[in-house]
Design a protein around this motif. Sequence first.
Motif, PDB file in Angstrom:
ATOM      1  N   ASN A  13       0.916  -1.165   0.000  1.00  0.00           N
ATOM      2  CA  ASN A  13       0.000   0.000   0.000  1.00  0.00           C
ATOM      3  C   ASN A  13       0.953   1.211   0.000  1.00  0.00           C
ATOM      4  N   GLN A  47      -2.043   6.692  -1.615  1.00  0.00           N
ATOM      5  CA  GLN A  47      -2.351   7.856  -0.775  1.00  0.00           C
ATOM      6  C   GLN A  47      -1.182   8.838  -0.765  1.00  0.00           C
ATOM      7  N   VAL A  75      -8.859  12.329   3.889  1.00  0.00           N
ATOM      8  CA  VAL A  75      -9.489  11.403   4.835  1.00  0.00           C
ATOM      9  C   VAL A  75      -8.775  11.445   6.187  1.00  0.00           C
ATOM     10  N   GLU A  76      -9.339  10.667   7.114  1.00  0.00           N
ATOM     11  CA  GLU A  76      -8.976  10.825   8.518  1.00  0.00           C
ATOM     12  C   GLU A  76      -7.825   9.945   8.993  1.00  0.00           C
ATOM     13  N   ALA A  77      -7.641   8.777   8.392  1.00  0.00           N
ATOM     14  CA  ALA A  77      -6.696   7.804   8.958  1.00  0.00           C
ATOM     15  C   ALA A  77      -6.119   6.920   7.877  1.00  0.00           C
ATOM     16  N   CYS A  78      -4.900   6.432   8.120  1.00  0.00           N
ATOM     17  CA  CYS A  78      -4.290   5.449   7.226  1.00  0.00           C
ATOM     18  C   CYS A  78      -3.286   4.642   8.044  1.00  0.00           C
ATOM     19  N   ASN A  80      -1.365   1.878   7.315  1.00  0.00           N
ATOM     20  CA  ASN A  80      -0.069   1.562   6.708  1.00  0.00           C
ATOM     21  C   ASN A  80       0.814   2.801   6.608  1.00  0.00           C
ATOM     22  N   ASN A 153     -11.235   5.986  10.656  1.00  0.00           N
ATOM     23  CA  ASN A 153     -11.979   6.130   9.394  1.00  0.00           C
ATOM     24  C   ASN A 153     -13.054   5.031   9.344  1.00  0.00           C
ATOM     25  N   GLU A 204     -10.764  -0.038  -0.826  1.00  0.00           N
ATOM     26  CA  GLU A 204     -10.608   1.202  -0.076  1.00  0.00           C
ATOM     27  C   GLU A 204     -11.427   2.335  -0.677  1.00  0.00           C
ATOM     28  N   CYS A 213      -4.521  -2.777   3.692  1.00  0.00           N
ATOM     29  CA  CYS A 213      -5.138  -1.623   4.341  1.00  0.00           C
ATOM     30  C   CYS A 213      -4.995  -1.822   5.852  1.00  0.00           C
TER      31      CYS A 213
HETATM   32  N1  LIG Z   1      -8.937   4.701   1.895  1.00  0.00           N
HETATM   33  C1  LIG Z   1      -8.942   5.040   3.291  1.00  0.00           C
HETATM   34  C2  LIG Z   1      -7.689   5.749   3.726  1.00  0.00           C
HETATM   35  C3  LIG Z   1      -6.442   4.929   3.572  1.00  0.00           C
HETATM   36  C4  LIG Z   1      -6.399   3.650   4.409  1.00  0.00           C
HETATM   37  C5  LIG Z   1      -5.030   3.013   4.363  1.00  0.00           C
HETATM   38  N2  LIG Z   1      -4.631   2.470   3.131  1.00  0.00           N
HETATM   39  C6  LIG Z   1      -4.719   2.139   5.542  1.00  0.00           C
HETATM   40  O1  LIG Z   1      -3.681   1.459   5.480  1.00  0.00           O
HETATM   41  O2  LIG Z   1      -5.405   2.206   6.559  1.00  0.00           O
HETATM   42  C7  LIG Z   1     -10.164   5.938   3.587  1.00  0.00           C
HETATM   43  O3  LIG Z   1     -10.698   6.569   2.655  1.00  0.00           O
HETATM   44  O4  LIG Z   1     -10.569   5.999   4.752  1.00  0.00           O
END
Ligand SMILES: N[C@@H](CCC[C@H](N)C(=O)O)C(=O)O
Length: 275
Positions: A13, A47, A75-78, A80, A153, A204, A213
């Motif tokens: 990712n 991302q 967005v709020e969180a990721c 990875n 998220n 995602e 993810c």
């Molecule tokens: N697509 C997610 C944000 C990214 C998530 C990420 N790849 C992870 O590892 O958590 C969203 O839109 O909330």
Amino acid sequence: MRVDFTKMHGLGNDFVVIDHRAHESVAIDRALAAALADRHTGIGCDQLIVLEAARDEDEDADFRMRIWNVDGGEVEACGNASRAVALFHGAQARVATAGGIIAVTPERGGAAVAMGKPRFGWEDIPLDYAMDSSALPLSWGPLEQPFAVNVGNPHVVFFVDDIEAVDLATLGPEIEHDPVFPEGINVGIASVEARDYISLRVWERGAGLTRACGTGACAALVAAAERGLTERTATVNLPGGRLTISYGEDGAIVMRGPAVESFRGSFDPSAFGAA
Ligand SMILES: N[C@@H](CCC[C@H](N)C(=O)O)C(=O)O
């Protein structure tokens, strides 16, 4: 003017990471994020991750992490990217995100991230109207009664026997954009292989099928543990590799897994339409 970036990934990712504290004059917006993320005409990533100085409201955070999906949505969180940021920063840190404060700790080959506590209220996920988030009374084709949870998220997790048998490329976007999810949703397809082992694929929000993810893995473990299908710690196996997720008795989620720096470079923002 050129802007430095670091290309990183967690289980495939992948991210373009920009330390905005060194490039404050460059305005990062939806259009620039989507242009940089484009795999044909940009640098290419799932991302865009931008590190900024902490704000007044960020309590005792060391810095702020902002996240844009490949479609340009912020967005709020990721999960990875949080491990990648731990590697980038090179030390323990409290990191403010739009989804709350997380704590990152670099470890050999990766990082541990204290992700905070999940939220289950329908307004917190958010859902369009009140319903039981532990088994939404909804279905999409063969997929039914997902567990919905916000881990910074929003996610739904469907438990199935065979994750490969699900046409996630078709069902994922349908579920992501269903109006029952006013802010969209990340879609996990999970199979409990043992009480400490979950297989998972994720569609995602704003990015589509990714190789892994991190927040999706957190959501899957929380959902499985809340349903009594697993213990509170499990390995989550994604197409890109494995994460270890723990969901403490106090409700706090900790994610552990690898993070990798691929290369460094720089770009001219005007080439991507930025001022
Ligand atoms: N697509 C997610 C944000 C990214 C998530 C990420 N790849 C992870 O590892 O958590 C969203 O839109 O909330």
